[in-house]
Design a protein around this motif. Structure first.
Motif, PDB file in Angstrom:
ATOM      1  N   VAL A   1       0.853  -1.190   0.000  1.00  0.00           N
ATOM      2  CA  VAL A   1       0.000   0.000   0.000  1.00  0.00           C
ATOM      3  C   VAL A   1       0.887   1.239   0.000  1.00  0.00           C
ATOM      4  O   VAL A   1       1.814   1.341   0.805  1.00  0.00           O
ATOM      5  N   GLY A   2       0.625   2.158  -0.904  1.00  0.00           N
ATOM      6  CA  GLY A   2       1.344   3.420  -0.858  1.00  0.00           C
ATOM      7  C   GLY A   2       1.993   3.808  -2.155  1.00  0.00           C
ATOM      8  O   GLY A   2       1.897   3.114  -3.176  1.00  0.00           O
ATOM      9  N   MET A   3       2.680   4.940  -2.101  1.00  0.00           N
ATOM     10  CA  MET A   3       3.295   5.500  -3.304  1.00  0.00           C
ATOM     11  C   MET A   3       4.382   6.496  -2.933  1.00  0.00           C
ATOM     12  O   MET A   3       4.431   7.020  -1.816  1.00  0.00           O
ATOM     13  N   LEU A   4       5.275   6.732  -3.893  1.00  0.00           N
ATOM     14  CA  LEU A   4       6.273   7.803  -3.806  1.00  0.00           C
ATOM     15  C   LEU A   4       5.960   8.797  -4.906  1.00  0.00           C
ATOM     16  O   LEU A   4       5.714   8.416  -6.056  1.00  0.00           O
ATOM     17  N   LYS A   5       5.975  10.050  -4.548  1.00  0.00           N
ATOM     18  CA  LYS A   5       5.598  11.111  -5.480  1.00  0.00           C
ATOM     19  C   LYS A   5       6.682  12.181  -5.495  1.00  0.00           C
ATOM     20  O   LYS A   5       7.052  12.714  -4.445  1.00  0.00           O
ATOM     21  N   ILE A   6       7.217  12.477  -6.678  1.00  0.00           N
ATOM     22  CA  ILE A   6       8.264  13.495  -6.827  1.00  0.00           C
ATOM     23  C   ILE A   6       7.700  14.649  -7.641  1.00  0.00           C
ATOM     24  O   ILE A   6       7.183  14.451  -8.746  1.00  0.00           O
ATOM     25  N   LEU A   7       7.795  15.853  -7.120  1.00  0.00           N
ATOM     26  CA  LEU A   7       7.412  17.064  -7.841  1.00  0.00           C
ATOM     27  C   LEU A   7       8.683  17.757  -8.316  1.00  0.00           C
ATOM     28  O   LEU A   7       9.604  17.977  -7.531  1.00  0.00           O
ATOM     29  N   PHE A   8       8.734  18.097  -9.606  1.00  0.00           N
ATOM     30  CA  PHE A   8       9.955  18.710 -10.144  1.00  0.00           C
ATOM     31  C   PHE A   8       9.604  19.763 -11.191  1.00  0.00           C
ATOM     32  O   PHE A   8       8.532  19.733 -11.806  1.00  0.00           O
ATOM     33  N   HIS A   9      10.533  20.705 -11.392  1.00  0.00           N
ATOM     34  CA  HIS A   9      10.324  21.814 -12.325  1.00  0.00           C
ATOM     35  C   HIS A   9      10.366  21.287 -13.763  1.00  0.00           C
ATOM     36  O   HIS A   9      11.260  20.516 -14.124  1.00  0.00           O
ATOM     37  N   VAL A  10       9.401  21.691 -14.553  1.00  0.00           N
ATOM     38  CA  VAL A  10       9.301  21.184 -15.927  1.00  0.00           C
ATOM     39  C   VAL A  10      10.546  21.505 -16.749  1.00  0.00           C
ATOM     40  O   VAL A  10      11.026  20.674 -17.529  1.00  0.00           O
ATOM     41  N   ASP A  11      11.097  22.703 -16.591  1.00  0.00           N
ATOM     42  CA  ASP A  11      12.211  23.140 -17.431  1.00  0.00           C
ATOM     43  C   ASP A  11      13.576  22.747 -16.879  1.00  0.00           C
ATOM     44  O   ASP A  11      14.422  22.219 -17.605  1.00  0.00           O
ATOM     45  N   THR A  12      13.801  22.983 -15.588  1.00  0.00           N
ATOM     46  CA  THR A  12      15.128  22.732 -15.009  1.00  0.00           C
ATOM     47  C   THR A  12      15.263  21.335 -14.422  1.00  0.00           C
ATOM     48  O   THR A  12      16.375  20.885 -14.148  1.00  0.00           O
ATOM     49  N   HIS A  13      14.148  20.661 -14.198  1.00  0.00           N
ATOM     50  CA  HIS A  13      14.104  19.333 -13.560  1.00  0.00           C
ATOM     51  C   HIS A  13      14.548  19.359 -12.100  1.00  0.00           C
ATOM     52  O   HIS A  13      14.851  18.315 -11.522  1.00  0.00           O
ATOM     53  N   GLU A  14      14.599  20.557 -11.522  1.00  0.00           N
ATOM     54  CA  GLU A  14      14.908  20.690 -10.097  1.00  0.00           C
ATOM     55  C   GLU A  14      13.809  20.027  -9.273  1.00  0.00           C
ATOM     56  O   GLU A  14      12.623  20.197  -9.541  1.00  0.00           O
ATOM     57  N   ILE A  15      14.205  19.257  -8.250  1.00  0.00           N
ATOM     58  CA  ILE A  15      13.231  18.590  -7.380  1.00  0.00           C
ATOM     59  C   ILE A  15      12.647  19.621  -6.415  1.00  0.00           C
ATOM     60  O   ILE A  15      13.383  20.312  -5.704  1.00  0.00           O
ATOM     61  N   LEU A  16      11.332  19.710  -6.372  1.00  0.00           N
ATOM     62  CA  LEU A  16      10.653  20.725  -5.574  1.00  0.00           C
ATOM     63  C   LEU A  16       9.943  20.143  -4.354  1.00  0.00           C
ATOM     64  O   LEU A  16       9.688  20.849  -3.389  1.00  0.00           O
ATOM     65  N   GLY A  17       9.627  18.858  -4.405  1.00  0.00           N
ATOM     66  CA  GLY A  17       8.943  18.235  -3.278  1.00  0.00           C
ATOM     67  C   GLY A  17       8.979  16.724  -3.394  1.00  0.00           C
ATOM     68  O   GLY A  17       8.935  16.175  -4.496  1.00  0.00           O
ATOM     69  N   ILE A  18       9.066  16.064  -2.238  1.00  0.00           N
ATOM     70  CA  ILE A  18       9.008  14.607  -2.160  1.00  0.00           C
ATOM     71  C   ILE A  18       7.896  14.248  -1.184  1.00  0.00           C
ATOM     72  O   ILE A  18       7.877  14.736  -0.046  1.00  0.00           O
TER      73      ILE A  18
END
Length: 465
Positions: free
Chosen positions: A390-407
């Motif tokens: 049960v569960g998931m990992l979710k990565i939020l990143f900038h579309v252009d720079t691919h910088e990770i913004l949230g985990i």
């Protein structure tokens, strides 16, 4: 005239106080500590983080045992009661006390047992349980007295069926039904623990959604799994009054609802332990929740007095408190101070939750173009093997720079997994990039492999454009 004199006096031996004391000694300061409890470790070790997480782990193991096909033919003649689970969980506390005691002994830090109150801005008196009095002076003083559950005056906490998050660790019976009032972190954790034991739980939430500071998708997942485990979650409610009798409690809500249960667990906030410090003597004031205001160096309005840990409020995490204590010593020695702002969130529900960085709602409000990479645990080999899928990992990143913004992570070992993403997020410049996970080799099978899956998922979304 003082009985003892120090460079730094720490009031409270929890995470913030202990880390400050250790850092002070390592930096050449003469350090003394005042602790009201007769054993070290603070509320973290005795009534908060450690016992509640040990309780959760015991329940989690019991759930796994009873649900695994391999053990279905084994019958335990003794019922799985709350006191039995609590007894198993409490075995970790003496180990924690021994560990913390060793730290203070090894570093030759004197601990004054008793309750401290200010006589002057550089002097306190300490009165122990026998009434003996010491006067302790110090150049700098750190208030790290922690917090306790908030108790409104209209709730009868003396009634044997009414508990808070401290006294629930002393409950001697197993109720069939339980009301948990307050759906913050502590309330959600205990709701999942007791539902895991098979109790019928009503979770009363004063807001429109659970843990609204979380990413919406994670909050929704928590809400679904609590309900799936039998928890009745009631949003946007506030209490009117509570009636108690010998057989149970009845909670009256302002919405007109009446909820009956065997017991009530009140988890609606915490109060800083400042009422016995005699703060008015030195012209220092705490707010209505007993919390002390500090600046970015953890200094109060009085130059030589600092505060750290739960007593200053948010984020009220043991992990942050350890860092805050060390930062106080840096401030005292006029070194660069790290003000803890981006601590990862760890929530020990069943399944657990952890996150660091910004949420989708925050990024949307800030008009930052982002994309999402997801990995569902049910699709990973390690989760399938362990049965914790049960569960998931979710990565939020900038579309252009691919910088990770949230985990954001929901599921087994979430509080461990999040630190991998945190480490990359904190790298300077272009090193903070989701491509790191797509091009790195992870052990197989592992839960950490979810980073590679999520990264490829997110980059595929970008590359389709």
């Amino acid at each position: 005239m003082s009985d003892f004199e120090y460079d730094l006096l720490v009031i409270g031996a929890g995470p913030a106080g202990e880390s400050a004391a250790m850092a002070g000694v390592k930096n050449g300061l003469r350090v003394g500590v005042v602790e009201a409890h007769n054993m070290l470790g603070g509320n973290c070790a005795h009534r908060g983080t450690i016992p509640s997480k040990a309780l959760r782990n015991a329940v989690k193991q019991a759930i796994a045992y009873h649900s695994h096909p391999l053990f279905r033919h084994i019958h335990d003649s003794q019922p799985l009661t709350y006191p039995r689970i609590l007894e198993a969980a409490s075995q970790v506390i003496p180990k924690q006390v021994e560990l913390h005691t060793e730290y203070f002994t090894r570093n030759r830090i004197r601990v004054h047992e008793g309750v401290a109150s200010f006589l002057a801005k550089d002097k306190v008196e300490v009165i122990d349980s026998q009434g003996a009095r010491d006067v302790v002076a110090a150049k700098d003083i750190l208030i790290a007295t922690g917090s306790r559950p908030y108790r409104p005056t209209d709730i009868d906490f003396d009634h044997p069926r009414v508990y808070d998050s401290d006294t629930i660790l002393e409950m001697k019976h197993t109720p069939r039904t339980l009301i948990v009032f307050g759906a913050g972190v502590i309330g959600c954790e205990y709701a999942s623990i007791f539902s895991g034991l098979g109790l019928k739980v009503d979770l009363i939430n004063g807001r429109e959604r659970l843990l609204s500071f979380l990413d919406d998708e994670i909050s929704d997942a928590l809400s679904y799994h609590l309900r799936n485990n039998g928890v009745m979650v009631r949003h946007s409610e506030s209490h009117d009054r509570l009636e108690c009798d010998d057989h149970g409690v009845t909670l009256y809500l302002k919405s007109g609802k009446r909820i009956r249960a065997d017991a009530l667990l009140w988890c609606n906030g915490r109060t800083g332990n400042t009422d016995s410090l005699n703060l008015e003597k030195i012209g220092l004031a705490a707010n209505h929740r007993g919390q002390i205001k500090v600046d970015k160096a953890y200094r109060t309005e009085i130059e030589n007095i600092y505060a750290a840990g739960d007593v200053i409020g948010w984020p009220s995490l043991a992990s942050a408190s350890f860092d805050q204590g060390r930062s106080v010593v840096a401030a005292i020695q006029n070194r660069e101070v790290r003000f803890v702002e981006n601590a990862p969130t760890g929530i020990y529900t069943i399944p657990e939750i952890s996150s660091v960085g910004r949420t989708e709602s925050e990024l949307t409000a800030a008009q930052i173009p982002y994309e999402v990479g997801r990995a569902f645990f049910k699709d990973t080999a390690r989760a399938q093997i362990s049965g914790e899928d049960v569960g998931m990992l979710k990565i939020l990143f900038h579309v252009d720079t691919h910088e990770i913004l949230g985990i954001h992570c929901f599921g087994a070992e979430a509080s461990e997994i999040v630190h991998i993403g945190q480490a990359i997020m904190q790298q300077p410049g272009e090193a903070n990039n989701i491509s790191y996970f797509a091009t790195s080799t992870f052990n197989y099978p592992t839960m950490a492999e979810a980073y590679r899956v999520a990264a490829l998922n997110g980059l595929n979304r970008v590359n389709r454009r």
